[in-house]
Design a protein around this motif. Sequence first.
Motif, short mmCIF file in Angstrom:
data_model
loop_
_atom_site.label_atom_id
_atom_site.label_comp_id
_atom_site.label_asym_id
_atom_site.label_seq_id
_atom_site.Cartn_x
_atom_site.Cartn_y
_atom_site.Cartn_z
N ASN A 210 50.94 -17.11 -37.73
CA ASN A 210 51.83 -18.18 -39.40
C ASN A 210 50.94 -18.06 -39.92
O ASN A 210 51.31 -18.01 -41.62
CB ASN A 210 51.46 -19.71 -39.38
CG ASN A 210 52.02 -20.01 -37.62
OD1 ASN A 210 53.52 -19.56 -37.36
ND2 ASN A 210 51.67 -20.82 -37.34
N THR B 216 55.29 -32.58 -31.74
CA THR B 216 55.89 -31.12 -32.23
C THR B 216 56.43 -30.49 -33.13
O THR B 216 56.72 -29.18 -33.71
CB THR B 216 57.36 -31.00 -31.20
OG1 THR B 216 58.18 -32.43 -31.57
CG2 THR B 216 56.79 -31.22 -29.50
N GLY B 217 56.14 -31.08 -34.18
CA GLY B 217 55.78 -30.62 -35.29
C GLY B 217 55.72 -32.19 -36.49
O GLY B 217 55.70 -33.37 -36.51
N GLN C 125 57.20 -24.03 -40.71
CA GLN C 125 58.51 -23.48 -39.95
C GLN C 125 59.80 -24.53 -39.87
O GLN C 125 59.97 -25.14 -41.19
CB GLN C 125 58.69 -24.80 -38.41
CG GLN C 125 57.19 -23.97 -37.27
CD GLN C 125 55.86 -23.03 -38.54
OE1 GLN C 125 55.53 -23.95 -38.70
NE2 GLN C 125 55.33 -21.74 -37.73
N ASN D 155 53.45 -26.87 -35.62
CA ASN D 155 54.80 -26.62 -36.41
C ASN D 155 54.56 -27.43 -38.06
O ASN D 155 54.27 -28.98 -37.60
CB ASN D 155 55.84 -27.44 -35.75
CG ASN D 155 56.20 -25.90 -34.98
OD1 ASN D 155 56.49 -24.83 -34.67
ND2 ASN D 155 56.93 -26.02 -33.69
N GLU E 66 62.67 -25.95 -35.51
CA GLU E 66 61.96 -25.39 -33.97
C GLU E 66 60.99 -26.78 -33.56
O GLU E 66 60.35 -25.99 -32.64
CB GLU E 66 61.05 -24.61 -34.58
CG GLU E 66 61.65 -22.99 -35.86
CD GLU E 66 60.60 -21.81 -36.63
OE1 GLU E 66 60.35 -21.41 -36.52
OE2 GLU E 66 60.81 -22.13 -37.77
N CYS E 67 61.12 -27.63 -34.08
CA CYS E 67 60.59 -28.76 -33.40
C CYS E 67 60.91 -29.12 -32.73
O CYS E 67 60.24 -30.43 -31.72
CB CYS E 67 60.45 -29.63 -35.02
SG CYS E 67 59.90 -29.65 -36.74
#
Length: 246
Positions: free
Chosen positions: A17, A116-117, A78, A144, A82-83
């Motif tokens: 990243n 997830t984010g 991100q 993320n 994307e999450c």
Amino acid sequence: MILEGNVSVKAAILAGNRTIEKLIISDDKHNKDTAWIIHRAKERNIPVETCPREKIDALTSGRTHGGLIAQTGPRMFQKEEECLKGNDTFVVVLEGIEDPFNLGYIARSLYSAGCTGILIRERNWEGSEPVIVKASAGAWEYINVVSSCDLPSSITYFRNNGIFAYGAMRNDSIAYTQGNYRQPVLIAIGGEMRGLSRGVRDTLQQNIHIPYANDFRMALNASGAASVLGFEVFRQRNSCISNTDR
């Protein structure tokens, strides 16, 4: 920017990243973990330089680098989409978290719990990133992270995609264990001083709170609350007991 230590540098290489300009390694550093990092770096055509440890000391602010640093660019963030991970979606909004150590600790706990984010308000974190990465044990590189210029709009995006939005606030709240985290969820957590802004609060669907054993309302900071809430999500999603209360 300089990232220090095996854990931070390894995470930056594996996560991909950020650009890594080169690794600088003390010429007296020889172990399997370092050899593995050098191998992964060469696979990605990242230059590797060896030098006396004193030179690395001069490039860093402390002595916790362990003889390994990486010169890197800033982290790439991100997008909201994307999450989204279907029924596994678990997004956390962090508002008013200014201390880089706390942000790193939060990222570490949430990544471990399956988040997830993370959504944060847009600002220049570049000067704080070495601390964040180190405090997170590398999790900041893997999870993320969305840098949003408009948190209410970002939350609305997730709601429009079927994500139920909770807020960590005591007003009109239920105990956090009564929430249903088996569904795709978003949890908004505010800083200790200001909490959540009105714009963010207006986008949320249900407030939750963490009950304490006494009336000491200052027991948990944002890092502690994120750990408790994150692992309740993990517990429910990995338990045979269903909870459909909101």
